[in-house]
Design an enzyme around this catalytic site. Sequence first.
Site, PDB file in Angstrom:
ATOM      1  N   ASP A 104      -8.424  -9.484   3.723  1.00  0.00           N
ATOM      2  CA  ASP A 104      -8.120  -8.207   4.787  1.00  0.00           C
ATOM      3  C   ASP A 104      -9.172  -8.055   5.702  1.00  0.00           C
ATOM      4  O   ASP A 104      -9.963  -7.215   5.666  1.00  0.00           O
ATOM      5  CB  ASP A 104      -8.220  -6.908   3.917  1.00  0.00           C
ATOM      6  CG  ASP A 104      -7.526  -5.652   4.752  1.00  0.00           C
ATOM      7  OD1 ASP A 104      -7.084  -6.083   5.866  1.00  0.00           O
ATOM      8  OD2 ASP A 104      -7.760  -4.732   4.298  1.00  0.00           O
ATOM      9  N   GLU A 139     -12.799  -2.560  11.881  1.00  0.00           N
ATOM     10  CA  GLU A 139     -12.743  -2.054  10.741  1.00  0.00           C
ATOM     11  C   GLU A 139     -14.050  -2.277   9.831  1.00  0.00           C
ATOM     12  O   GLU A 139     -14.526  -1.332   9.196  1.00  0.00           O
ATOM     13  CB  GLU A 139     -11.278  -2.114   9.989  1.00  0.00           C
ATOM     14  CG  GLU A 139     -11.346  -1.463   8.422  1.00  0.00           C
ATOM     15  CD  GLU A 139      -9.831  -1.310   7.885  1.00  0.00           C
ATOM     16  OE1 GLU A 139      -9.219  -2.199   8.519  1.00  0.00           O
ATOM     17  OE2 GLU A 139     -10.104  -1.159   6.811  1.00  0.00           O
ATOM     18  N   TRP A 143      -9.707  -2.155  -5.677  1.00  0.00           N
ATOM     19  CA  TRP A 143     -10.159  -1.488  -4.642  1.00  0.00           C
ATOM     20  C   TRP A 143     -11.504  -1.317  -4.957  1.00  0.00           C
ATOM     21  O   TRP A 143     -12.155  -0.501  -3.979  1.00  0.00           O
ATOM     22  CB  TRP A 143      -9.272  -0.051  -4.663  1.00  0.00           C
ATOM     23  CG  TRP A 143      -7.914  -0.208  -3.981  1.00  0.00           C
ATOM     24  CD1 TRP A 143      -7.505  -1.527  -3.324  1.00  0.00           C
ATOM     25  CD2 TRP A 143      -7.003   0.766  -4.019  1.00  0.00           C
ATOM     26  NE1 TRP A 143      -6.232  -1.280  -2.952  1.00  0.00           N
ATOM     27  CE2 TRP A 143      -5.681  -0.087  -3.087  1.00  0.00           C
ATOM     28  CE3 TRP A 143      -6.734   1.815  -4.357  1.00  0.00           C
ATOM     29  CZ2 TRP A 143      -4.535   0.659  -2.964  1.00  0.00           C
ATOM     30  CZ3 TRP A 143      -5.737   2.662  -3.944  1.00  0.00           C
ATOM     31  CH2 TRP A 143      -4.714   2.331  -3.267  1.00  0.00           C
ATOM     32  N   ARG A 198       5.547  -7.982   7.921  1.00  0.00           N
ATOM     33  CA  ARG A 198       4.127  -8.425   7.381  1.00  0.00           C
ATOM     34  C   ARG A 198       4.155  -8.848   6.213  1.00  0.00           C
ATOM     35  O   ARG A 198       5.037  -8.580   5.199  1.00  0.00           O
ATOM     36  CB  ARG A 198       3.038  -7.164   7.424  1.00  0.00           C
ATOM     37  CG  ARG A 198       3.070  -6.699   9.101  1.00  0.00           C
ATOM     38  CD  ARG A 198       2.417  -5.580   9.039  1.00  0.00           C
ATOM     39  NE  ARG A 198       0.867  -5.609   9.409  1.00  0.00           N
ATOM     40  CZ  ARG A 198      -0.163  -5.059   8.666  1.00  0.00           C
ATOM     41  NH1 ARG A 198       0.182  -4.316   7.695  1.00  0.00           N
ATOM     42  NH2 ARG A 198      -1.501  -5.213   8.750  1.00  0.00           N
ATOM     43  N   GLU A 224       0.853  -1.221   0.094  1.00  0.00           N
ATOM     44  CA  GLU A 224      -0.099   0.202   0.024  1.00  0.00           C
ATOM     45  C   GLU A 224       0.821   1.275   0.113  1.00  0.00           C
ATOM     46  O   GLU A 224       0.636   2.140   0.878  1.00  0.00           O
ATOM     47  CB  GLU A 224      -0.935   0.128   1.238  1.00  0.00           C
ATOM     48  CG  GLU A 224      -1.886  -1.066   1.204  1.00  0.00           C
ATOM     49  CD  GLU A 224      -3.012  -1.243   2.148  1.00  0.00           C
ATOM     50  OE1 GLU A 224      -2.777  -0.774   3.322  1.00  0.00           O
ATOM     51  OE2 GLU A 224      -4.278  -1.743   1.894  1.00  0.00           O
TER      52      GLU A 224
HETATM   53  C1  BDP Z   1      -6.306  -2.518   5.826  1.00  0.00           C
HETATM   54  C2  BDP Z   1      -6.784  -0.954   6.337  1.00  0.00           C
HETATM   55  C3  BDP Z   1      -5.633  -0.077   6.282  1.00  0.00           C
HETATM   56  C4  BDP Z   1      -4.298  -0.669   6.862  1.00  0.00           C
HETATM   57  C5  BDP Z   1      -3.983  -2.021   6.174  1.00  0.00           C
HETATM   58  C6  BDP Z   1      -2.872  -2.836   6.813  1.00  0.00           C
HETATM   59  O1  BDP Z   1      -7.783  -0.338   5.516  1.00  0.00           O
HETATM   60  O2  BDP Z   1      -5.880   0.982   7.137  1.00  0.00           O
HETATM   61  O3  BDP Z   1      -3.066   0.414   6.960  1.00  0.00           O
HETATM   62  O4  BDP Z   1      -5.206  -2.744   6.261  1.00  0.00           O
HETATM   63  O5  BDP Z   1      -3.030  -3.721   7.475  1.00  0.00           O
HETATM   64  O6  BDP Z   1      -7.155  -3.132   6.319  1.00  0.00           O
HETATM   65  O7  BDP Z   1      -1.774  -2.674   6.605  1.00  0.00           O
END
Ligand code: BDP
Length: 673
Positions: free
Chosen positions: A345, A373, A510, A305, A272
């Site tokens: 996720d 979230e 997305w 990660r 990301e």
């Molecule tokens: C997603 C979230 C984001 C996090 C990302 C992560 O939307 O805010 O930064 O995971 O785990 O679920 O790095």
Amino acid sequence: MKHFCFLCALLTVTAQTMRAEDGSRLWLRAAANVRPARVRVDFGTQSDAAHTLDIAASELRTYWHGAQSVTLCHTADTATLGRDGFRITLHGRRVRLEAPTPVAALYGAYHLLRLQATRQADSVLAAGVTSRPANDLRVLNHWDNPDGTIERGYAGHSIFWGCPLDTARLRAYGRACASIGINRTVLNNVNAKPEMLRADLLDRTRAIADILRPYGLRVMLSVNFGSPHALGGLGTADPADERVKAWWAAKSGEIYGLIPDFGGYLVKANSEGEPGPMDYGRTHAEGANMLAASLRPWHGVVMWRAFVYSAQSADRAAQAYDEFMPLDGQFADNVIVQIKNGPIDFQPHEPVSPLLLAMRRTHVMTEVQITQEYLGHSIHTVLLAPEWSACADLCRRYGVPQSVRAVAGVSNVGDTLNWTGNDLSQANWYAFGRLAWNPGLATRDIAAEFLAQAFTPDPAFVRPMTDVLARSHDAAVHYMMPLGLHHIFAGGHHYGPEPWYVVAGCREDWLPRYYHRADTVGLGFDRGTAAPGSGAIAQYPAALREQYASDESLILWFHHVPWSQRLSGGETLWEALCRAYGDGVAAARGFAGTWAKMRPWVDAERWSAQQRRFDRQAEDAVWWRDACLLYFQQFSRMPLPSGVPAAGHNLPALMRFHLNIDNYTCAPIDALP
Ligand code: BDP
């Protein structure tokens, strides 16, 4: 005068019992003894951790109401107990708590108090308790930023950053963590700012570590892989560059100079938009190992990660496996690859991540998300224990036994008085700790334990509310994303439904349509091995592949299913989808109804705050049902089956509405339609 005194006394007692509850005491609400309990500490010389023993003894003196005295004594039996386990036995009128380390004694003390608060002390003590955690590292990940904001935080601001250091609050946090066995805390966001490693913030980290240490909680930091460039001015962060290695070695040395028991680094790299070793043509392993080398002299670890995905990948669910499996065996032994429980996720319901089961020569650990979230933030009541237990169970059955056992949970804690916004969401923090210690605990037992401590042990309250909590995850999956649907949330905040969400020029992965793949033929993502499937199912071991191929709770995760295909219960997919949403709504309404009846057992503050949330949750369930069924009906072109009520909203109106929750810190409740 006599009467007046009696009246005063009565008023005092009433005021005490009716005392305003703000939820700040979490599940640690036992009344203090008027006369301290008899507690003896027989631990030999343990000067370095004397403070921890003092806390253990003081907790028992203050809150142990049993007729028995308690002795905390040292045992060398690490073969049975490891470093953190304990044994509690009853000898007439004496409770003996044996532990190999002071922090293990503290865990034992909290266990004893938990038995008391849940009214199990007599029966359990009669048989004796031996307890040893299944995981060595039981880690909270806070997504807190140095300015005090929290990414995906729904309970206010950070308790660590962007505020005056509140020692009492931090002690209360350490105490809560210790009471459920959590022993590591990562203090900042995985999207880490380079400035986290600046001297002033490191000094703040040291101050926090000093406060948390007596509770057995060792701090860690998320680091930005580009720090040598962004903070150190080196012009590069290439892990093969000698200057970069030297920069990290010096930085790690500086940190250990301040915090001798620092836990290590958590890293989100090449994910990301975050920088990483691949920016320099190096692998994740090369990047992780370079950081690990800088921590090795002090036995620190790197949690690296595996949350990676790119716009180019044919199937996001397959990407972490594709990117990390070729590196299996290349990671240093003080690196643990931290993998989200599911392959996408933190969705309401996912299959287990195949990578968690597949890496054989690499330490791996699971990351779950405590903050909701994707599960209604701090509005909806959803106990996540069933999803986490299922993941732990599959890892145990199909994964590789780990020599370092670890699990991480993304925290839901903020500076709101009750810590988590929703009083019942405290149960997720609690469940994370309890399952990290013992993944075999049943959801219902965890729920009942929590409720008895955080509210009242009265079965008239605990029984119905255990039922609510134990069914809450299944209900949320039904009203949000049944049958394996995933990621059909509103863009950005991920609170409500927007299966139609599109933004011109946005990455396809997305957008919800990438995941639901609705068309006039059917619904769902074909991840099978036959064309045009993505083949992702092949990443699972054979037995699990078979199980998933026929698991109807995940049918739309793995298959593109024709609308009129009959499922095992005889209904068509369309009918089953409609029924699932209907069941979700019915369950959410039932929860609101049950809570309404809990008024006699709950203080007014928490009861009414929670009632608003339950009512909102039930309304949101209708919002989800209407939005998803009306939207998918455009593709199925089938009528709503009998028994499914017509939508209370219409699709164009729903599609025009976009919840604005920018900058909100607690609840979008009032903003909703
Ligand atoms: C997603 C979230 C984001 C996090 C990302 C992560 O939307 O805010 O930064 O995971 O785990 O679920 O790095």
